[in-house]
Design a protein around this motif. Sequence first.
Motif, mmCIF file in Angstrom:
data_model
loop_
_atom_site.group_PDB
_atom_site.id
_atom_site.type_symbol
_atom_site.label_atom_id
_atom_site.label_comp_id
_atom_site.label_asym_id
_atom_site.label_seq_id
_atom_site.Cartn_x
_atom_site.Cartn_y
_atom_site.Cartn_z
ATOM 1 N N UNK A 187 51.054 38.547 46.370
ATOM 2 C CA UNK A 187 51.203 38.019 44.883
ATOM 3 C C UNK A 187 52.579 38.411 44.276
ATOM 4 N N UNK A 188 52.946 39.754 44.538
ATOM 5 C CA UNK A 188 54.109 40.174 43.813
ATOM 6 C C UNK A 188 55.394 39.461 44.488
ATOM 7 N N UNK A 189 55.277 39.154 45.728
ATOM 8 C CA UNK A 189 56.443 38.264 46.277
ATOM 9 C C UNK A 189 56.394 36.764 45.816
ATOM 10 N N UNK A 190 55.347 36.219 45.216
ATOM 11 C CA UNK A 190 55.474 35.029 44.278
ATOM 12 C C UNK A 190 55.833 35.315 43.033
ATOM 13 N N UNK A 191 56.367 36.519 42.439
ATOM 14 C CA UNK A 191 56.683 36.565 41.213
ATOM 15 C C UNK A 191 55.376 36.737 40.106
ATOM 16 N N UNK A 192 54.464 37.290 40.600
ATOM 17 C CA UNK A 192 53.171 37.396 39.783
ATOM 18 C C UNK A 192 52.873 38.833 39.564
ATOM 19 N N UNK A 193 52.633 39.293 38.441
ATOM 20 C CA UNK A 193 52.218 40.674 38.355
ATOM 21 C C UNK A 193 50.706 41.001 38.772
ATOM 22 N N UNK A 194 50.332 42.095 39.100
ATOM 23 C CA UNK A 194 49.009 42.468 39.801
ATOM 24 C C UNK A 194 48.677 43.672 38.887
ATOM 25 N N UNK A 195 47.339 43.567 38.840
ATOM 26 C CA UNK A 195 46.534 44.823 38.313
ATOM 27 C C UNK A 195 45.184 44.954 39.057
ATOM 28 N N UNK A 196 44.666 46.170 38.812
ATOM 29 C CA UNK A 196 43.505 46.684 39.414
ATOM 30 C C UNK A 196 42.756 47.507 38.331
ATOM 31 N N UNK A 197 41.461 47.260 38.161
ATOM 32 C CA UNK A 197 40.979 47.769 36.919
ATOM 33 C C UNK A 197 39.773 48.530 37.252
ATOM 34 N N UNK A 198 39.205 49.455 36.589
ATOM 35 C CA UNK A 198 38.143 50.244 36.784
ATOM 36 C C UNK A 198 37.225 49.894 35.614
ATOM 37 N N UNK A 199 36.114 50.342 35.636
ATOM 38 C CA UNK A 199 35.120 50.130 34.525
ATOM 39 C C UNK A 199 33.793 51.102 34.708
ATOM 40 N N UNK A 200 33.369 51.458 33.677
ATOM 41 C CA UNK A 200 32.054 52.240 33.496
ATOM 42 C C UNK A 200 31.031 51.970 34.684
ATOM 43 N N UNK A 201 30.303 52.833 35.187
ATOM 44 C CA UNK A 201 29.483 52.709 36.431
ATOM 45 C C UNK A 201 28.176 52.780 35.729
ATOM 46 N N UNK A 202 26.964 52.380 36.428
ATOM 47 C CA UNK A 202 25.471 52.487 35.953
ATOM 48 C C UNK A 202 25.039 53.819 36.667
ATOM 49 N N UNK A 203 24.519 54.413 35.778
ATOM 50 C CA UNK A 203 23.842 55.686 36.130
ATOM 51 C C UNK A 203 22.538 55.403 36.753
#
Length: 387
Positions: free
Chosen positions: A153-169
């Motif tokens: 993705x970066x080689x194609x000039x695209x920004x990349x993100x990875x996201x967390x979120x709250x988990x279930x108890x």
Amino acid sequence: MNARRILSAMTGLALAGGLAACGSSTDSQPDSARTAGMADSRAAAPTPRPAPLEISFAGPSFDTGTASDVRFATDVSCGADRLNAFDIALPASARTSATASASTSAPAPAGAASAVPLVIYLHGGGFINGDKSTFWTNGFDDPAATGSTPARLLSAGTAVASMNYRLLGAEDDEGVIKPMTDVARCLQYIRYHADSFGIDPNRIALLGNSAGAGTALWLGFHDDLADPDSTDPVARMSTRPQAVAVNQTQATYDIVRWGDDVFADYADQLKPGLMKLIEAVPEGRRMLAFYGIKQFGDVTRPDIVTYRHNVDMLGLMDASDVPFWAANTRTPEALPLGADVMFHHPWHARALSERAEQVGLDATATWGEGRTPPISAVDYVLRALNR
């Protein structure tokens, strides 16, 4: 669509109540030009332009392919909880307005092109575990490609993100709406602060695995959760991606539908029914947390029926929704007697494909152990973002 909008209102309450403390800047003058990424079907008041974020960029330690001068930031907060955070890697072509910390590399050099597309990865883990950090080394499990997903993705000039979120108890009282609206809110936050990252808020795609896959589909099929009348400028931003690619997904989080819409071919072998099987397997009680309930009999309560409909990707899907790519090719086509097969069965992708054909939505779906999709997930989202 009318029923969907009623459900959207319910989900909007979860967004407003769960993450009202998300960091948004409201101390600058309004700018009527800043409406990118907002739901364009409704009139909206001018949205305040945010002040540039202060972001600590550094050089990445993972493979960036042919991309050079990549800037990487970790744990960018987008909400009140510590898990409301994301990592982001920016190609050199992304001109940012963010203020770099003195100990890190500067924003992109003058003359760099601005407004690059963004692909966000949502990790799996059954909503009970998993972390954004694994993406940078493990990537996205793409049966039609090899090599590092971030690097491609970066080689194609695209920004990349990875996201967390709250988990279930174990005894969660909110259910899957909690992590899914976390992701929606963080997507809105990124859109509002698009200038700080040098990204185009109208060119954002989602990649997701398992629980992250279901969340990506939910955002692609749910009516836009943007509230153009909100006093919170982040809440005015669109929650809709422009493309979605998922693997090892679930077709719907209305688990009651699985018996008829996913596993109907096994009806005779699953008597007295899939829900009875779910109650019997050790992991079955985990599914109660999906709806924030304590006993299986509660799945038919009127409020829980409404909840189930609001997380039913099959029911939410229509022809106006986001095109998607789905591949469930790592699990055998076998009786769903255990949690892994039940949650990742190839027929989840089949159910999504059949529903897409029924409503007239563009979809590329592949199911069956060992099968190869006609196009890779990365190529699919890049094609969608660069049309």
